[in-house]
Design a protein around this motif. Structure first.
Motif, short mmCIF file in Angstrom:
data_model
loop_
_atom_site.label_atom_id
_atom_site.label_comp_id
_atom_site.label_asym_id
_atom_site.label_seq_id
_atom_site.Cartn_x
_atom_site.Cartn_y
_atom_site.Cartn_z
N TYR A 125 48.93 43.42 42.76
CA TYR A 125 47.92 42.51 43.31
C TYR A 125 46.55 42.75 42.68
CZ TYR A 125 45.06 40.17 46.88
OH TYR A 125 44.16 39.36 47.53
N TYR B 190 45.54 38.64 38.90
CA TYR B 190 44.55 37.68 39.39
C TYR B 190 43.25 37.77 38.60
CZ TYR B 190 41.61 34.99 42.57
OH TYR B 190 40.76 34.05 43.10
N LEU C 101 43.79 35.72 35.53
CA LEU C 101 43.81 34.31 35.90
C LEU C 101 42.39 33.76 36.00
CD1 LEU C 101 45.83 33.06 39.03
CD2 LEU C 101 43.57 32.21 38.51
N THR C 102 41.53 34.44 36.75
CA THR C 102 40.15 33.96 36.90
C THR C 102 39.37 34.06 35.59
OG1 THR C 102 39.48 36.16 37.71
CG2 THR C 102 40.05 34.51 39.36
N GLU D 83 50.00 33.17 33.98
CA GLU D 83 49.29 34.16 34.82
C GLU D 83 49.25 33.69 36.27
OE1 GLU D 83 48.10 37.12 33.94
OE2 GLU D 83 48.56 36.93 31.80
N SER D 84 49.02 32.38 36.47
CA SER D 84 48.99 31.84 37.83
C SER D 84 50.34 31.97 38.51
CB SER D 84 48.57 30.36 37.80
OG SER D 84 47.29 30.21 37.23
N ASP E 187 50.85 35.59 39.58
CA ASP E 187 50.05 35.91 40.75
C ASP E 187 50.65 35.30 42.01
OD1 ASP E 187 47.50 37.08 41.80
OD2 ASP E 187 47.12 35.00 42.35
N ARG F 69 51.85 37.38 45.27
CA ARG F 69 51.25 37.09 46.57
C ARG F 69 52.30 36.62 47.58
NH1 ARG F 69 45.37 36.39 45.98
NH2 ARG F 69 45.37 35.29 47.99
N SER G 71 40.52 42.37 47.74
CA SER G 71 39.76 41.18 47.36
C SER G 71 38.27 41.36 47.62
CB SER G 71 40.29 39.96 48.13
OG SER G 71 41.56 39.58 47.65
N ASP H 126 37.56 35.50 45.85
CA ASP H 126 38.75 36.33 46.01
C ASP H 126 39.07 36.48 47.49
OD1 ASP H 126 40.72 38.35 45.46
OD2 ASP H 126 39.55 38.97 43.73
N ASP I 232 45.37 31.34 45.91
CA ASP I 232 43.95 31.35 46.26
C ASP I 232 43.20 30.27 45.50
OD1 ASP I 232 41.82 32.27 47.68
OD2 ASP I 232 41.42 34.01 46.41
N ALA J 13 41.23 26.78 41.18
CA ALA J 13 41.16 28.21 40.91
C ALA J 13 39.72 28.67 40.70
CB ALA J 13 41.99 28.55 39.67
#
Length: 311
Positions: free
Chosen positions: A149, A153, A156-157, A182-183, A186, A190, A216, A229, A254, A261
């Protein structure tokens, strides 16, 4: 037969000519995509070691380019299902390294800290107190998924934050493809954690939902960002997203108020992965710092200059 041969010959010649004439990507595109290599190296090595007990130096040594071996990585005690998922993730990351290297070139793998002690420090920082015994990502499915986790992420961001500054259509297309995978990773992580959100990883008294929320909050704090996050469960009484569709307990994917995103800048990424909250103070997963121009411009004494506008 002769006509077919001539057709194939001239088709190949035309393809090679077109490829040779393709302009190189703009320098800023190169810097931004090479910056992502840092996170791809981190994910590839963590997933490979966790699932297989060894990393790039055995799987595909040329991708490491002679960089120092990771510190502290080891095979995790995983069920067949989680191990199979992590193996898939690992080879996806190997593919990402190949794709970026082919598109814009690469630098040697930076020094990575995958040790239990590093993850334990991060968890203690997230919770504001030391866990006893120290958190070890390699001892169970649940612990490893919690450690997972921490990582994808961020990438991704990062890709979402990179997209607006790209100019080359081919690089934009590649980043879109990388971001999609990547998404997906994640979301899988999750989802598995959401299924166990009320469990308490032994021997701790805190739930998985509370742990993901704490991680987060830590990433937001380190990045100096307030709301990019959130954990796998919406924590009452605050509706964190303000979705029009009303209250939901789960937060498997998320996103912002429009379910888009979140994005992070390279500075925010470095603050998180260094664990220092500062883009110029190395540590965390990168004891000697990340590589590439976009990372080096923030390190004292490197004298790197960027082709990108201020991001």
């Amino acid at each position: 037969m002769g006509l077919i041969f001539l057709f194939l010959f001239f088709s190949l010649e035309s393809f090679l000519y077109t490829k040779a004439q393709s302009p190189p990507p703009p320098p800023c595109d190169v810097e931004l995509l090479q910056f992502a290599l840092n996170l791809e190296y981190l994910e590839a090595e963590f997933f490979l070691f966790g699932a297989l007990g060894y990393g790039l130096d055995r799987v595909e040594p040329e991708l490491a380019m002679g960089g120092p071996p990771p510190v502290g990585g080891r095979q995790a005690s995983l069920s067949w299902l989680v191990r199979d998922i992590v193996i898939q993730f690992a080879y996806q990351e190997v593919g990402h390294l190949r794709a970026i290297r082919q598109a814009v070139g690469a630098f040697p793998r930076p020094l990575l800290n995958l040790s239990s002690a590093n993850f334990a420090r991060l968890m203690d920082n997230a919770l504001g107190q030391p866990l006893i015994p120290p958190f070890d990502p390699y001892i169970s499915d649940l612990n490893f998924l919690i450690a997972c986790y921490l990582i994808p992420y961020i990438g991704l961001t990062g890709y979402a934050g990179t997209a607006p500054y790209l100019n080359s259509s081919s690089i934009k297309s590649l980043v879109a493809g990388l971001l999609a995978v990547e998404s997906g990773q994640d979301a899988v992580i999750r989802t598995l954690l959401y299924q166990t959100s009320e469990l308490r990883p032994y021997p701790y008294s805190i739930t998985v939902a509370e742990l993901t929320d704490a991680i987060s909050v830590l990433r937001n704090r380190l990045a100096h960002s307030t709301n990019k996050d959130h954990g796998v469960v919406i924590i009452p009484p605050t509706l964190q997203h303000g979705w029009d569709q009303g209250w939901t307990r789960g937060n498997i994917i998320d996103g912002d108020n429009y379910s888009v995103a979140f994005s992070r800048t390279p500075q925010e990424i470095l603050r998180i992965v260094y664990g220092s909250g500062l883009e110029y103070v190395t540590g965390g997963f990168f004891p000697a710092g990340a590589d590439g121009t976009m990372a080096k411009i923030y390190l004292p004494g490197t004298y790197a200059t960027s082709a990108c506008p201020e991001i």
